[in-house]
Design a protein around this motif. Structure first.
Motif, PDB file in Angstrom:
ATOM      1  N   GLN A 145      -1.868  -5.720 -13.081  1.00 42.21           N
ATOM      2  CA  GLN A 145      -2.800  -4.729 -12.552  1.00 42.21           C
ATOM      3  C   GLN A 145      -2.073  -3.711 -11.683  1.00 42.21           C
ATOM      4  N   ALA A 146      -1.105  -4.228 -10.917  1.00 42.11           N
ATOM      5  CA  ALA A 146      -0.323  -3.348 -10.045  1.00 42.11           C
ATOM      6  C   ALA A 146       0.426  -2.314 -10.876  1.00 42.11           C
ATOM      7  N   SER A 167      -0.472  -1.083 -13.783  1.00 40.01           N
ATOM      8  CA  SER A 167      -1.450  -0.077 -14.253  1.00 40.01           C
ATOM      9  C   SER A 167      -1.765   0.906 -13.124  1.00 40.01           C
ATOM     10  N   GLN A 168      -1.942   0.361 -11.913  1.00 41.97           N
ATOM     11  CA  GLN A 168      -2.241   1.224 -10.762  1.00 41.97           C
ATOM     12  C   GLN A 168      -1.090   2.192 -10.486  1.00 41.97           C
ATOM     13  N   LYS A 169       0.123   1.701 -10.660  1.00 41.63           N
ATOM     14  CA  LYS A 169       1.298   2.558 -10.434  1.00 41.63           C
ATOM     15  C   LYS A 169       1.331   3.702 -11.438  1.00 41.63           C
ATOM     16  N   VAL A 196      -3.306   4.027  -2.606  1.00 40.67           N
ATOM     17  CA  VAL A 196      -3.597   2.818  -3.372  1.00 40.67           C
ATOM     18  C   VAL A 196      -3.079   1.590  -2.630  1.00 40.67           C
ATOM     19  N   THR A 197      -3.823   0.524  -2.757  1.00 43.51           N
ATOM     20  CA  THR A 197      -3.291  -0.787  -2.356  1.00 43.51           C
ATOM     21  C   THR A 197      -3.167  -1.589  -3.640  1.00 43.51           C
ATOM     22  N   PHE A 198      -1.951  -1.916  -3.985  1.00 42.58           N
ATOM     23  CA  PHE A 198      -1.707  -2.549  -5.281  1.00 42.58           C
ATOM     24  C   PHE A 198      -2.349  -3.935  -5.351  1.00 42.58           C
ATOM     25  N   ASP A 199      -2.842  -4.226  -6.540  1.00 37.94           N
ATOM     26  CA  ASP A 199      -3.471  -5.529  -6.782  1.00 37.94           C
ATOM     27  C   ASP A 199      -2.444  -6.647  -6.628  1.00 37.94           C
ATOM     28  N   ALA A 204      -1.276   5.084 -12.921  1.00 39.62           N
ATOM     29  CA  ALA A 204      -2.342   6.035 -12.543  1.00 39.62           C
ATOM     30  C   ALA A 204      -1.900   6.865 -11.347  1.00 39.62           C
ATOM     31  N   PHE A 205      -1.223   6.221 -10.386  1.00 37.48           N
ATOM     32  CA  PHE A 205      -0.744   6.911  -9.185  1.00 37.48           C
ATOM     33  C   PHE A 205       0.267   7.981  -9.572  1.00 37.48           C
ATOM     34  N   SER A 223       0.857  -1.204   0.000  1.00 33.67           N
ATOM     35  CA  SER A 223       0.000   0.000   0.000  1.00 33.67           C
ATOM     36  C   SER A 223       0.881   1.238   0.000  1.00 33.67           C
TER      37      SER A 223
END
Lengths: 506, 224
Positions: B91-92, B94-96, B83-86, B98-99, B63
């Motif tokens: 997916q993680a 992609s989240q990174k 964020v808590t990464f998938d 966006a972050f 997280s």
């Protein structure tokens, strides 16, 4: 107790603690340590002298007990080693016998195949050879030299030659005859030459037949040599089998050495396979985290994805093992070996299908790995604000294709690990057995030595005990000597004699 | 026959339960405080680089939250991104991404605050990280560690930071520190004493952002 001593004790108790104060409590005269120690030593010596006989008895009994104990254990160890050796021998010989039987079976199968194949060809071969022989014989007959027939005119010539009256008539006649003869001779010679020419042609025509026969004989010879080699091998295996059945020590030794060699080779191959497994594991560990999650842990340092990757590899190895078992290449599972052919074939197909599916999964995981790495590299570039390097499509796809091919091929390659694994299992039993037997024998011998040491140590300890109480003993001897002077008495104490007797008896 | 089977099922279930329960214990939770007071607001680019480093280093399941330190920071409104990464690496990633975009937007429009409420931000960070149930909890403070509280802001009470790692980043020297270095040293000592008293397991100061960024995060093995 003087004031000084009290102060000293107090100082000792402060500095050295309770141990030192306890020690000083033993002193009879604390202000005179030497005297106190001497007095204590003297007292101890008197006490030890008084307790000499029972103490000797205790030392002797303890040592004897320990010696007997170690001796019993040593005997048990050696007997157990013998039993284990017999068991190992039985297993080793049984395994060797089985292996030799399989080898002989295979050799017979080869010979059988060879004979069946050649015997099938033999009638055709024989017919062909007979035809060739007939052909050659016919040609030979045709080549037979036929001398030219003797002309009838030879008899006429003889009768003319007997005419005694000379004249022109016989001469003319003879000249005519001569001319005719020459004419006929020329004709005959021509005919003869033509005939020879024909025979030469026939002989020339015989050459392929000879060559064909020679070739056929050569082929037969080769087959006979192969058959002879096979029979020699069968002979060799039969001798080995007979030796094993006769429990020959040489055969047993050879089998043991063979097990050690096989273990070394199998271990080496397994090591290479372990390298392959590691590469395989590396290929699928990362993409497995996409399937089972990258943050799950089974233990403190063991990721679930890593275990899942390992499970996939182990499943591939198992499928490979079943495949080789159903192909009867390995014989680790008697149940599979004893299956009927139809069932075995089904199992083989099932194993092959599963193995192919797993190889396909692994190949796609390898592809996914490449994608994940590329994605992560792109993210790192983004985070570092670095422009992506211009990439050559062909060059960048080579590692990906390589990974995919490896992912598909490695499971099939790993399937063959079953062969060295079987060798390892069989040879390891023998090697461990030999090691255990040797270990137990070594321990048995060591315990025997310990037993001897205990036996001897009884005497040594008694002597050491006597050295400690040497002063009272000397006094005793002096006293005995003085008494013997007074009256006739044995110079040695009766107790000592009794003790010596009891030791000898022990 | 049934009994051994039941035992095997029970053991397997226990193992699975153990595995599931263990997953958060191995995750890393990082709460980064970015000081936006006064001239420190100009350091936002440096903070952005550190956040990028954290994004590159954190793994799936971890997280991360970034919050600004303002006049009163004990509020969720100050959290810029969290964020808590998938669990899945793709997916993680992609989240990174966006972050990173969120942080970029934030750094481009940082407004300096009048006061610096580090204590409030710490309490907020601790609350967030406790909610994530991360195994390793780290609060990164990108600040000069000079707390300035506005009128009516009460922060002189003991705080709880049990099991937290506190990392002070880029603790820049003030003009007064240059005149009397004891002020700087005393400031650091005061904060160390305060967080240790609050139950923090570790206090780390990292000023060399070029070479010593590895000290921000602790590796999983070393934390037991």
């Amino acid at each position: 107790m003087s004031l000084q001593t009290q102060q000293l004790n107090a100082a000792v108790s402060v500095k050295g603690g309770p141990v030192m104060s306890n020690w000083s409590a033993w002193l009879l005269w604390p202000d005179n340590v030497a005297l106190s120690v001497f007095a204590l030593g003297l007292l101890a010596m008197v006490f030890l002298y008084a307790a000499r006989k029972p103490m000797h008895g205790i030392i002797h009994s303890s040592c004897t007990l320990a010696a007997h104990g170690t001796r019993i254990v040593s005997r048990w160890m050696l007997r157990a080693a013998e039993g284990m050796q017999l068991r190992n021998q039985a297993v080793l010989l049984a395994h060797g016998q089985e292996s030799e039987a399989v080898r002989i079976d295979r050799e017979f199968e080869r010979v059988g195949n060879l004979i069946r194949k050649d015997l099938q060809e033999f009638p055709a071969l024989q017919r062909k050879m007979l035809e060739e022989a007939t052909h050659i014989e016919d040609d030979y007959r045709k080549c037979g030299t036929v001398p030219p027939p003797s002309p009838e005119w030879v008899a006429a010539l003889k009768s003319i030659a007997q005419i005694k009256s000379g004249g022109d008539i016989p001469r003319t006649l003879l000249e005519d005859i001569n001319r005719s003869i020459e004419k006929i001779h020329d004709k005959t010679i021509t005919e003869f030459r033509r005939s020879y020419e024909e025979r030469h042609k026939i002989l020339k025509g015989m050459q392929p037949s000879w060559r064909s026969v020679e070739k056929l004989i050569g082929e037969m010879d080769k087959k006979m040599v192969t058959l002879e080699t096979n029979t020699k091998q069968i002979d060799h295996h039969m001798h080995t089998l007979e030796a094993i059945r006769a429990k020959d020590s040489k055969a047993e030794h050879a089998l043991t050495v063979s097990s050690f060699v096989q273990l070394a080779i199998s271990a080496l191959v397994m090591l290479i396979a372990a390298g392959g497994t590691f590469i395989n594991y590396k290929l699928i560990a990362l993409p497995m985290s996409e399937m089972v999650g990258a943050s799950d842990y089974l233990t403190n340092s063991l990721k679930t994805s890593d275990v899942a990757a390992l499970v996939i590899i182990l499943m591939e190895a198992s499928m490979g093992l079943f495949l080789l078992e159903s192909l009867r290449i390995t014989q680790l599972f008697p149940r599979i070996a004893s299956m009927d052919d139809r069932m075995r074939r089904k199992l083989m197909i099932a194993s092959l299908v599963f193995l192919t599916i797993l190889a396909g999964i692994e190949s796609s995981l390898a592809f996914m790995r490449d994608m994940l790495i590329a994605d992560k590299t792109a993210l790192m570039r983004d985070l570092a604000s670095v422009r992506p390097a211009p990439s050559d499509g062909v060059l960048t796809s080579i590692p990906m294709i390589g990974q995919m091919v490896m992912g598909f091929v490695l499971p099939f390659a790993l399937a063959f690990v079953a062969i060295p694994f079987e060798g390892l299992v069989h040879s390891l039993r023998t090697v461990i057995g030999v090691g255990l037997v040797q270990g137990m024998r070594g321990l048995g011998v060591l315990l025997r030595i310990v037993c001897l040491l205990f036996k001897r140590s009884a005497t040594i300890l008694e002597l050491v005990y006597d050295i400690i109480i040497v002063v009272p003993l000397m006094v005793e001897r002096w006293a005995l000597a003085w008494r013997s002077n007074a009256s006739v008495a044995p110079s040695v104490a009766p107790d000592d004699i009794a003790l010596a007797k009891s030791r000898r008896a022990a | 026959m049934k009994k051994p089977l039941n035992i095997v099922i029970l053991l397997f279930s226990l193992m699975l339960l153990g595995a599931c329960g263990d997953s958060r214990m191995h995750s890393h939770g990082v709460y980064m405080l970015v000081d936006t007071s006064g001239t420190y607001a100009q350091e936002a680019n440096k903070a952005s680089k550190i956040i990028n480093y954290l994004l590159a280093t954190l793994n799936p399941g971890d997280s991360l939250a970034v919050a600004k330190v303002e006049s009163r920071s004990f509020t969720e409104k100050d959290i810029v991104a969290k964020v808590t990464f998938d669990k899945r690496p793709s997916q993680a990633t992609s989240q990174k991404r966006a972050f990173k975009d969120k942080i970029q937007t934030f750094t481009q429009a940082v407004k300096p605050s009048a006061y610096t409420d580090i204590t409030g931000a710490l309490i907020q960070g601790a609350e967030y990280l406790n909610e994530t149930k991360s195994g390793i909890k780290t609060i990164v403070i990108f600040s000069d560690m000079q707390e300035e509280l506005g009128k009516g802001t009460v922060r002189d009470f003991p705080i709880e930071l049990d099991g937290f790692r506190i990392v002070a980043l880029n603790v820049s020297k003030l003009r007064t520190d240059n005149a009397d270095p004891r002020l700087y040293l005393n400031r650091l000592a005061h904060w160390e004493a305060r967080v240790r008293k609050a139950g923090a397991t570790e206090w780390v100061v990292v000023n060399d952002l070029e070479n010593n960024l590895e000290s921000i995060l602790v590796t999983r093995g070393t934390n037991g």
